[in-house]
Design a protein around this motif. Structure first.
Motif, PDB file in Angstrom:
ATOM      1  N   PRO A 244      49.732  42.840  45.610  1.00 57.31           N
ATOM      2  CA  PRO A 244      48.308  42.576  45.333  1.00 57.31           C
ATOM      3  C   PRO A 244      47.466  43.848  45.259  1.00 57.31           C
ATOM      4  O   PRO A 244      46.525  43.928  44.456  1.00 57.31           O
ATOM      5  CB  PRO A 244      47.880  41.695  46.512  1.00 57.31           C
ATOM      6  N   MET A 245      47.783  44.837  46.093  1.00 59.59           N
ATOM      7  CA  MET A 245      47.024  46.089  46.058  1.00 59.59           C
ATOM      8  C   MET A 245      47.219  46.816  44.732  1.00 59.59           C
ATOM      9  O   MET A 245      46.257  47.324  44.141  1.00 59.59           O
ATOM     10  CB  MET A 245      47.451  46.990  47.224  1.00 59.59           C
ATOM     11  N   ILE A 246      48.463  46.877  44.269  1.00 56.49           N
ATOM     12  CA  ILE A 246      48.744  47.554  42.995  1.00 56.49           C
ATOM     13  C   ILE A 246      48.062  46.825  41.842  1.00 56.49           C
ATOM     14  O   ILE A 246      47.441  47.462  40.959  1.00 56.49           O
ATOM     15  CB  ILE A 246      50.265  47.635  42.767  1.00 56.49           C
ATOM     16  N   VAL A 247      48.158  45.501  41.829  1.00 53.01           N
ATOM     17  CA  VAL A 247      47.547  44.697  40.754  1.00 53.01           C
ATOM     18  C   VAL A 247      46.040  44.911  40.729  1.00 53.01           C
ATOM     19  O   VAL A 247      45.441  45.093  39.655  1.00 53.01           O
ATOM     20  CB  VAL A 247      47.888  43.210  40.934  1.00 53.01           C
ATOM     21  N   ALA A 248      45.413  44.922  41.898  1.00 58.66           N
ATOM     22  CA  ALA A 248      43.955  45.108  41.950  1.00 58.66           C
ATOM     23  C   ALA A 248      43.554  46.506  41.467  1.00 58.66           C
ATOM     24  O   ALA A 248      42.585  46.664  40.711  1.00 58.66           O
ATOM     25  CB  ALA A 248      43.463  44.868  43.371  1.00 58.66           C
ATOM     26  N   LEU A 249      44.288  47.513  41.906  1.00 58.14           N
ATOM     27  CA  LEU A 249      43.953  48.890  41.510  1.00 58.14           C
ATOM     28  C   LEU A 249      44.052  49.109  39.996  1.00 58.14           C
ATOM     29  O   LEU A 249      43.300  49.893  39.420  1.00 58.14           O
ATOM     30  CB  LEU A 249      44.874  49.879  42.241  1.00 58.14           C
ATOM     31  N   VAL A 250      44.978  48.408  39.356  1.00 61.86           N
ATOM     32  CA  VAL A 250      45.171  48.591  37.911  1.00 61.86           C
ATOM     33  C   VAL A 250      44.247  47.687  37.101  1.00 61.86           C
ATOM     34  O   VAL A 250      43.623  48.116  36.121  1.00 61.86           O
ATOM     35  CB  VAL A 250      46.647  48.332  37.533  1.00 61.86           C
ATOM     36  N   SER A 251      44.147  46.410  37.502  1.00 61.47           N
ATOM     37  CA  SER A 251      43.459  45.428  36.656  1.00 61.47           C
ATOM     38  C   SER A 251      41.938  45.444  36.799  1.00 61.47           C
ATOM     39  O   SER A 251      41.212  45.177  35.826  1.00 61.47           O
ATOM     40  CB  SER A 251      43.987  44.019  36.951  1.00 61.47           C
ATOM     41  N   VAL A 252      41.409  45.768  37.986  1.00 59.90           N
ATOM     42  CA  VAL A 252      39.962  45.757  38.181  1.00 59.90           C
ATOM     43  C   VAL A 252      39.248  46.743  37.243  1.00 59.90           C
ATOM     44  O   VAL A 252      38.258  46.380  36.582  1.00 59.90           O
ATOM     45  CB  VAL A 252      39.601  46.034  39.661  1.00 59.90           C
TER      46      VAL A 252
ATOM     47  N   ASN B 115      27.682  43.971  28.917  1.00 58.54           N
ATOM     48  CA  ASN B 115      26.455  44.140  29.694  1.00 58.54           C
ATOM     49  C   ASN B 115      26.763  44.920  30.970  1.00 58.54           C
ATOM     50  O   ASN B 115      27.571  44.464  31.795  1.00 58.54           O
ATOM     51  CB  ASN B 115      25.850  42.777  30.037  1.00 58.54           C
ATOM     52  N   ALA B 116      26.093  46.055  31.136  1.00 60.92           N
ATOM     53  CA  ALA B 116      26.360  46.911  32.289  1.00 60.92           C
ATOM     54  C   ALA B 116      25.895  46.271  33.587  1.00 60.92           C
ATOM     55  O   ALA B 116      26.528  46.445  34.642  1.00 60.92           O
ATOM     56  CB  ALA B 116      25.681  48.264  32.093  1.00 60.92           C
ATOM     57  N   ASN B 117      24.792  45.513  33.545  1.00 57.27           N
ATOM     58  CA  ASN B 117      24.272  44.884  34.767  1.00 57.27           C
ATOM     59  C   ASN B 117      25.238  43.826  35.287  1.00 57.27           C
ATOM     60  O   ASN B 117      25.468  43.709  36.497  1.00 57.27           O
ATOM     61  CB  ASN B 117      22.899  44.262  34.494  1.00 57.27           C
ATOM     62  N   VAL B 118      25.801  43.041  34.386  1.00 56.36           N
ATOM     63  CA  VAL B 118      26.791  42.033  34.798  1.00 56.36           C
ATOM     64  C   VAL B 118      28.033  42.719  35.367  1.00 56.36           C
ATOM     65  O   VAL B 118      28.607  42.288  36.368  1.00 56.36           O
ATOM     66  CB  VAL B 118      27.162  41.127  33.611  1.00 56.36           C
ATOM     67  N   ALA B 119      28.435  43.818  34.723  1.00 55.02           N
ATOM     68  CA  ALA B 119      29.601  44.562  35.216  1.00 55.02           C
ATOM     69  C   ALA B 119      29.346  45.115  36.619  1.00 55.02           C
ATOM     70  O   ALA B 119      30.219  45.088  37.478  1.00 55.02           O
ATOM     71  CB  ALA B 119      29.938  45.696  34.249  1.00 55.02           C
ATOM     72  N   LEU B 120      28.100  45.620  36.856  1.00 55.45           N
ATOM     73  CA  LEU B 120      27.755  46.145  38.173  1.00 55.45           C
ATOM     74  C   LEU B 120      27.758  45.043  39.218  1.00 55.45           C
ATOM     75  O   LEU B 120      28.284  45.219  40.331  1.00 55.45           O
ATOM     76  CB  LEU B 120      26.380  46.818  38.113  1.00 55.45           C
ATOM     77  N   LEU B 121      27.163  43.894  38.880  1.00 54.18           N
ATOM     78  CA  LEU B 121      27.163  42.752  39.794  1.00 54.18           C
ATOM     79  C   LEU B 121      28.597  42.324  40.119  1.00 54.18           C
ATOM     80  O   LEU B 121      28.933  42.057  41.285  1.00 54.18           O
ATOM     81  CB  LEU B 121      26.396  41.585  39.169  1.00 54.18           C
ATOM     82  N   CYS B 122      29.418  42.264  39.088  1.00 49.65           N
ATOM     83  CA  CYS B 122      30.809  41.860  39.290  1.00 49.65           C
ATOM     84  C   CYS B 122      31.557  42.869  40.160  1.00 49.65           C
ATOM     85  O   CYS B 122      32.346  42.496  41.031  1.00 49.65           O
ATOM     86  CB  CYS B 122      31.492  41.701  37.931  1.00 49.65           C
ATOM     87  N   PHE B 123      31.283  44.162  39.920  1.00 51.31           N
ATOM     88  CA  PHE B 123      31.937  45.210  40.700  1.00 51.31           C
ATOM     89  C   PHE B 123      31.592  45.098  42.188  1.00 51.31           C
ATOM     90  O   PHE B 123      32.466  45.178  43.053  1.00 51.31           O
ATOM     91  CB  PHE B 123      31.524  46.573  40.161  1.00 51.31           C
ATOM     92  N   ILE B 124      30.310  44.880  42.478  1.00 51.55           N
ATOM     93  CA  ILE B 124      29.881  44.736  43.884  1.00 51.55           C
ATOM     94  C   ILE B 124      30.527  43.513  44.508  1.00 51.55           C
ATOM     95  O   ILE B 124      31.010  43.550  45.655  1.00 51.55           O
ATOM     96  CB  ILE B 124      28.342  44.653  43.962  1.00 51.55           C
ATOM     97  N   SER B 125      30.570  42.413  43.772  1.00 46.25           N
ATOM     98  CA  SER B 125      31.162  41.178  44.295  1.00 46.25           C
ATOM     99  C   SER B 125      32.668  41.343  44.527  1.00 46.25           C
ATOM    100  O   SER B 125      33.213  40.860  45.529  1.00 46.25           O
ATOM    101  CB  SER B 125      30.911  40.023  43.330  1.00 46.25           C
ATOM    102  N   LEU B 126      33.336  42.040  43.593  1.00 45.95           N
ATOM    103  CA  LEU B 126      34.772  42.280  43.768  1.00 45.95           C
ATOM    104  C   LEU B 126      35.043  43.144  44.990  1.00 45.95           C
ATOM    105  O   LEU B 126      36.029  42.935  45.711  1.00 45.95           O
ATOM    106  CB  LEU B 126      35.335  42.953  42.511  1.00 45.95           C
ATOM    107  N   LEU B 127      34.165  44.142  45.225  1.00 49.24           N
ATOM    108  CA  LEU B 127      34.315  44.968  46.423  1.00 49.24           C
ATOM    109  C   LEU B 127      34.152  44.140  47.695  1.00 49.24           C
ATOM    110  O   LEU B 127      34.889  44.319  48.674  1.00 49.24           O
ATOM    111  CB  LEU B 127      33.294  46.106  46.413  1.00 49.24           C
ATOM    112  N   LEU B 128      33.186  43.214  47.665  1.00 50.45           N
ATOM    113  CA  LEU B 128      32.965  42.361  48.839  1.00 50.45           C
ATOM    114  C   LEU B 128      34.161  41.460  49.100  1.00 50.45           C
ATOM    115  O   LEU B 128      34.668  41.362  50.228  1.00 50.45           O
ATOM    116  CB  LEU B 128      31.696  41.528  48.651  1.00 50.45           C
ATOM    117  N   VAL B 129      34.622  40.789  48.041  1.00 54.06           N
ATOM    118  CA  VAL B 129      35.713  39.815  48.200  1.00 54.06           C
ATOM    119  C   VAL B 129      37.057  40.505  48.408  1.00 54.06           C
ATOM    120  O   VAL B 129      37.872  40.064  49.227  1.00 54.06           O
ATOM    121  CB  VAL B 129      35.773  38.884  46.966  1.00 54.06           C
ATOM    122  N   GLY B 130      37.290  41.598  47.659  1.00 59.08           N
ATOM    123  CA  GLY B 130      38.611  42.218  47.690  1.00 59.08           C
ATOM    124  C   GLY B 130      38.792  43.317  48.703  1.00 59.08           C
ATOM    125  O   GLY B 130      39.930  43.653  49.045  1.00 59.08           O
ATOM    126  N   VAL B 131      37.689  43.907  49.204  1.00 64.61           N
ATOM    127  CA  VAL B 131      37.815  45.041  50.121  1.00 64.61           C
ATOM    128  C   VAL B 131      37.067  44.816  51.430  1.00 64.61           C
ATOM    129  O   VAL B 131      37.668  44.870  52.513  1.00 64.61           O
ATOM    130  CB  VAL B 131      37.316  46.339  49.449  1.00 64.61           C
TER     131      VAL B 131
END
Length: 577
Positions: A139-147, A158-174
């Motif tokens: 799972p760590m390798i998959v996340a590092l490559v696919s995210v 849309n950069a704002n949606v990408a930023l929101l998604c990035f923050i949410s992925l950090l919360l859920v995944g890290v």
């Protein structure tokens, strides 16, 4: 972190299979994300085209969707096949590593561990590590490559949606997994500890059923097992409860992220800066993007359990003696002598099992060691065999041309030179030939018959229909004690040792078996140096000299006849046994 790196080193032999599995898993995740996003766009576009009454090219998106579906299915199948095979390969590597470690540990380290605890490390801890690649590393390798790939495509729209998604992925995944991992770190250690305790309690209960019944202590022991089980179950409940809370919080973040994406995109659609069908596509894109980190929370949950199990396994490996002092290799082409110089050994401070031992055994000499229980006889043999580490003093091998310190040769070479016939000798569930070949894997039938003749087993073999191919059963249950002892002697002789050590070879045998074993020992004495721990007067009379130990020190070194003549307490010692 050290244990994590050591686990990665165990993965190195199967790195190619693991990387292939990671590639297929990443491809599956990306195909799934793309499939959901494009499907959302396609359905919204078809609906919009229908409402507007216009035609659209539906062949291309339909083909892309079908292609991604095929890729997802094929890569998922390949990923399951490759990753599970890699898991089994890693599990095999870990099992072999653990067994190899246990086989190299000396008796002190093994004696300090309960057998149930060692079994728990070989089974329970290894089973905890079989999930390391599949549930932690992958799972760590998959996340590092696919995210990064997912965010890159999302930022194009849309950069704002990408930023929101990035923050949410950090919360859920890290963030959430790290918090959960820290919360469960102590729980994982206690879970491993309580699991080992429970197994040890159950093992002791099963092993001691007779004694528990005799002393009517069964209920007391069962109560201890029940308390151990409750402590273990409480740790499991704590972990599962924390996992449930983490999963609920992760689901809430995912839903809020999708809602946030809709809130960001809606004004853009309203003012015409973004096509309306992209609202559905990006919303589902955000939802699907969480599949890249979907298994990360479980990975962080499993990580403390895996590291705790690894710590217990690597703790055994860290006890292995250093082999850097191995400088000599000897071949047993002729008998060797032994020299013990100022040899001391203590188990605890001020409690010496051996104290300043000094004596010499010449090549081909036959020496008996006698003494009361606790006088240091077994300690001396354990130091000689290398099963216990040497503390003070020296043990030297004497050959015609040179003297060599015994701790400068490898353990394997030491075992080739010195064969030990222990008082309790294990017979494996196999044929006579298979048991003999444990001592010498390349032994021919002629060699096996020769040592069986030396061990006085020939008459018994002739009575067996299958001869050397006769199965002996679990722990040699079809053998008498005398036959078992003589078979152990045959195993030792098959190695053609330079030094043969016998530990109470006639103890507990009836007169007929004792005489047969005696004849076997006297025959074997012609070919090697013999050291026998014995109190049998008949065997002592055939020795060149007797070394009498008392309270860890040498009391006398002379012949059996002289000791009988001059020491009444020696006569009492050998007639008491």
């Amino acid at each position: 972190m050290t244990n994590f790196i050591r686990l990665l080193k165990l993965c190195k032999p199967h790195l190619s299979a693991m990387l292939l599995g990671a590639f297929l898993a990443t491809l599956t995740v990306l195909a799934n994300v793309g499939l959901l996003a494009i499907s959302g766009w396609f359905l919204a576009a078809m609906a919009a085209a229908g409402l507007a009454g216009v035609h659209m090219n539906y062949f291309t998106p339909a083909g892309v969707i079908r292609f991604l579906a095929i890729v997802r299915t094929a890569s998922r199948y390949g990923e399951r096949l490759v990753t599970h095979n890699a898991t089994f390969l890693l599990l095999s590597e870990i099992r072999i590593n653990v067994f190899s470690t246990l086989s190299k540990l000396n008796n002190v380290d093994l004696a300090m561990s309960r057998s149930a605890d060692l079994f728990n490390r070989m089974q329970n801890d290894v089973e905890a590590l079989d999930k390391f690649y599949l549930n932690v590393l992958l799972p760590m390798i998959v996340a590092l490559v696919s995210v990064p790939i997912v965010l890159l495509f999302m930022s194009i729209y849309n950069a704002n949606v990408a930023l929101l998604c990035f923050i949410s992925l950090l919360l859920v995944g890290v963030a959430l997994p790290i918090m959960l991992s820290k919360q469960l770190q102590q729980t994982a250690e206690l879970e491993t500890k309580y699991s080992a305790t429970l197994r040890a309690q159950l093992s002791d209960t099963l092993s001691g059923l007779r004694e528990l019944a005799i002393y009517q202590a069964t209920e007391q022991q069962v109560a201890q097992c029940r308390r151990a089980s409750e402590r273990y179950n409480q740790q499991l409940f704590t972990r599962h409860n924390a996992e449930a809370h983490s999963n609920g919080l992760s689901l809430l973040i995912v839903q809020l992220s999708m809602l946030g994406a809709i809130v960001i995109i809606t004004p853009l659609v309203y003012d015409g800066s973004m096509v309306n069908v992209e609202l559905a596509m990006l919303s589902l894109f955000v939802l699907a993007s969480f599949e890249t980190v979907l298994t990360l929370p479980n990975a962080f949950i499993q990580l403390p359990v895996a590291l705790s199990a690894a710590q217990r396994i690597f703790a055994l490996e860290d006890k292995l003696p250093s082999t850097t002092n191995t400088t000599h290799e000897l071949v047993a082409v002729q008998p060797l002598g032994l020299e013990f110089k100022q040899l001391s050994y203590n188990y605890h401070a001020d409690n010496y099992a051996l104290s300043n031992i000094n004596f010499t055994i010449l090549p081909l000499q036959k020496v008996a060691i006698v003494g009361q229980s606790g006088s240091g006889k077994s300690t001396l043999v354990n130091l000689l065999s290398g099963l216990w580490p040497q503390q003070n003093g020296a043990i030297n091998l004497l050959s015609p041309d040179k003297n060599i310190a015994i701790n400068t040769i490898s353990q394997q070479n030491r075992c080739e030179l010195i064969s030990i016939v222990a008082q309790q000798h294990h017979i494996f569930d196999g044929t006579i030939a298979e048991n003999l070949r444990y001592a010498a894997p390349d032994a021919s039938e002629a060699q096996m018959y020769e040592v069986c003749q030396q061990a006085q087993l020939t008459d018994w073999l002739h009575e067996l229909k299958l001869g050397l191919n006769t199965r002996l059963g679990t722990a040699g249950r079809s053998l008498s004690r005398g036959q078992s002892r003589r078979l152990a002697l045959a195993q030792a002789l098959l190695r053609t040792p330079a030094i043969l050590v016998l530990d109470e070879p006639t103890e507990g045998l009836d007169n007929q078996s004792k005489h047969l074993v005696m004849d076997a020992i006297l025959t074997s004495m012609e070919h090697c140096t013999v050291i026998s721990i014995t109190h049998d007067p008949a065997l002592l009379a055939n020795m060149d000299k007797v070394i009498w130990l008392e309270q860890g020190a040498v009391k006398a070194i002379t012949t059996h006849q002289q000791l009988v003549t001059e020491h009444t307490d020696y006569v009492n010692l050998i007639t008491r046994f």
